[in-house]
Design an enzyme around this catalytic site. Structure first.
Site, PDB file in Angstrom:
ATOM      1  N   ARG A 108       0.889  -1.178   0.000  1.00 60.15           N
ATOM      2  CA  ARG A 108       0.000   0.000   0.000  1.00 60.15           C
ATOM      3  C   ARG A 108       0.912   1.209   0.000  1.00 60.15           C
ATOM      4  O   ARG A 108       1.649   1.423   0.972  1.00 60.15           O
ATOM      5  CB  ARG A 108      -0.933  -0.014   1.208  1.00 60.15           C
ATOM      6  N   HIS A 135      -6.965   1.265  -6.889  1.00 59.60           N
ATOM      7  CA  HIS A 135      -7.208   0.298  -5.795  1.00 59.60           C
ATOM      8  C   HIS A 135      -7.860  -0.966  -6.404  1.00 59.60           C
ATOM      9  O   HIS A 135      -9.023  -1.254  -6.165  1.00 59.60           O
ATOM     10  CB  HIS A 135      -8.121   0.956  -4.752  1.00 59.60           C
ATOM     11  N   GLN A 138      -9.859  -3.801  -4.407  1.00 61.95           N
ATOM     12  CA  GLN A 138     -11.172  -3.382  -3.935  1.00 61.95           C
ATOM     13  C   GLN A 138     -12.251  -3.666  -4.981  1.00 61.95           C
ATOM     14  O   GLN A 138     -13.340  -4.160  -4.658  1.00 61.95           O
ATOM     15  CB  GLN A 138     -11.147  -1.879  -3.619  1.00 61.95           C
ATOM     16  N   ASP A 226     -17.478   6.977  -1.866  1.00 59.57           N
ATOM     17  CA  ASP A 226     -16.232   6.800  -1.106  1.00 59.57           C
ATOM     18  C   ASP A 226     -15.960   8.116  -0.372  1.00 59.57           C
ATOM     19  O   ASP A 226     -16.569   9.150  -0.681  1.00 59.57           O
ATOM     20  CB  ASP A 226     -15.073   6.433  -2.048  1.00 59.57           C
ATOM     21  N   CYS A 265     -16.355   1.309  -0.214  1.00 63.37           N
ATOM     22  CA  CYS A 265     -15.215   0.453   0.122  1.00 63.37           C
ATOM     23  C   CYS A 265     -14.885   0.494   1.613  1.00 63.37           C
ATOM     24  O   CYS A 265     -14.202  -0.387   2.111  1.00 63.37           O
ATOM     25  CB  CYS A 265     -14.002   0.858  -0.711  1.00 63.37           C
ATOM     26  N   ARG A 293     -13.330  -8.812   0.278  1.00 61.66           N
ATOM     27  CA  ARG A 293     -11.906  -8.508   0.095  1.00 61.66           C
ATOM     28  C   ARG A 293     -11.091  -9.783   0.326  1.00 61.66           C
ATOM     29  O   ARG A 293     -10.132 -10.065  -0.390  1.00 61.66           O
ATOM     30  CB  ARG A 293     -11.456  -7.414   1.076  1.00 61.66           C
TER      31      ARG A 293
HETATM   32  N1   CP Z   1     -11.284  -0.472   1.713  1.00 63.58           N
HETATM   33  C1   CP Z   1     -10.034  -0.541   2.198  1.00 63.58           C
HETATM   34  O1   CP Z   1      -9.057  -0.689   1.462  1.00 63.58           O
HETATM   35  O2   CP Z   1      -9.959  -0.457   3.555  1.00 63.58           O
HETATM   36  P1   CP Z   1      -8.628  -0.285   4.439  1.00 63.58           P
HETATM   37  O3   CP Z   1      -8.094   1.086   4.152  1.00 63.58           O
HETATM   38  O4   CP Z   1      -9.104  -0.444   5.839  1.00 63.58           O
HETATM   39  O5   CP Z   1      -7.654  -1.340   4.039  1.00 63.58           O
HETATM   40  N1  NVA Z   2     -10.099   6.652  -1.383  1.00 63.87           N
HETATM   41  C1  NVA Z   2      -9.761   6.140  -0.086  1.00 63.87           C
HETATM   42  C2  NVA Z   2      -9.923   4.648  -0.068  1.00 63.87           C
HETATM   43  C3  NVA Z   2      -9.630   4.007   1.266  1.00 63.87           C
HETATM   44  C4  NVA Z   2      -9.750   2.510   1.210  1.00 63.87           C
HETATM   45  C5  NVA Z   2      -8.336   6.531   0.292  1.00 63.87           C
HETATM   46  O1  NVA Z   2      -7.455   6.452  -0.585  1.00 63.87           O
HETATM   47  O2  NVA Z   2      -8.101   6.924   1.436  1.00 63.87           O
END
Ligand code: CP
Ligand code: NVA
Length: 307
Positions: A108, A135, A138, A226, A265, A293
């Site tokens: 990440r 992402h 997701q 989101d 998400c 997930r």
């Molecule tokens: N939706 C998602 O990726 O959640 P987290 O940020 O908790 O991993």
């Molecule tokens: N768009 C959000 C998604 C989190 C899973 C972010 O990047 O923070």
């Protein structure tokens, strides 16, 4: 070349279809099993996935860890602050070193470039656990959620409402691959990247951009929200005020098709991007979406690690 899972735009439609089919199979195969039990065919005994986080995570962290346990393998989790990348070691050297220890790397990353640099220098598969750009894991879980509720993606219209962010990009990337119609409704200043839209349309995606969220939701089968403030965004106050016109509320859900599904998400901010009545209401699929997930990522890990 290792099989990386970096963007849905780069992977053939037939392969993505096979991953999603596998996600459904994997979920069914462990019905009734305790969460810590191995999958019936646990294939990755002795294999290890590194889970590296430059930013926070609940779902990605726990679902990848449980995925490796259920697949018979293990995982090692570290934040970038725990590692020497947090003190300036290059991502190239990190990739080369981790390739000697583990069988795959989930990252990440703050910047998408960090992810692609890692992949270019890694001898083992790299999986995208979210970047500032996209992402993909997701969206595999989201599409699994729609299909298990009886949806045929080819017949569906999905509507994204809010910030044109990383999750929106992966919905755009997947549109041509799974052949759903996509509508994107973002206020001025928060639109999705033109290049991403153009590339998806060139691959055959049907995507409309409709600024008015009520119009965008008319008769749609799925409404997706989101957060208005993603990790790394620094202008929270301005974003909240600029994006409130695109909150998913009962008016938008009423404009959508009867029994339209609501996706998010998570993490969610009730009263900001979504009204509590929608996310906690009968049309919301957000907790199945979160659970998926795990199942979808097991299918992704298998695609990456199986020879
Ligand atoms: N939706 C998602 O990726 O959640 P987290 O940020 O908790 O991993
Ligand atoms: N768009 C959000 C998604 C989190 C899973 C972010 O990047 O923070």
């Amino acid at each position: 070349m290792p099989k990386h899972f970096l963007s849905l735009a780069d992977i053939d439609a037939s392969e993505l279809r096979a991953i999603l089919d596998e996600a459904h199979r994997i979920k069914k195969a462990r019905q009734g099993l305790a969460k810590g039990r191995l999958d019936p065919d646990a294939p990755f005994k002795g294999e290890t996935l590194a889970l590296i986080f430059e930013k926070s995570s609940t779902r990605t962290r726990f679902s990848f860890d449980m995925a490796m346990r259920q697949l018979g393998g293990s995982s090692i989790t570290a934040t970038s602050h725990d590692m020497q990348i947090g003190r300036g070691e290059t991502i190239e050297d990190t990739a080369k070193v981790l390739s000697r220890f583990v069988d795959g790397i989930m990252l990440r990353a703050n910047s998408h470039e960090t992810l692609t640099t890692l992949a270019q220098n890694s001898d083992v598969p790299v999986i995208n656990g979210l970047t500032d750009y996209n992402h993909p894991c997701q969206i595999m879980a989201d599409l699994q959620t729609l299909e298990e509720r009886g949806g045929h993606l080819k017949d569906m219209t999905l509507t994204w409402v809010g910030d044109g962010n990383n999750v929106a990009v992966s919905f755009i990337n997947a549109a041509a691959k799974f052949d759903y119609r996509l509508r994107i409704s973002c206020p001025d200043g928060y639109t999705v990247p033109d290049q991403t839209l153009e590339a998806a349309r060139a691959q055959g995606a049907t995507i409309e951009t409709i600024t008015d969220p009520l119009k965008a939701c008319e008769n749609t089968d799925v409404v997706i929200a989101d957060t208005f403030v993603s990790m790394g965004d620094t202008d929270a106050k301005k974003r909240l005020s600029d994006l409130m016109s695109h909150q998913v509320n009962d008016a938008l859900m009423n404009a959508a098709a009867k029994n339209a599904i609501f996706l998010h998400c998570l993490p969610a901010h009730r009263g900001e991007e979504v009204a509590p009545s929608v996310i906690d209401g009968p049309q919301s699929a957000v907790f199945d979406e979160a659970e998926n997930r795990l199942h979808a990522q097991k299918a992704v890990i298998r695609w990456c690690l199986e020879a």
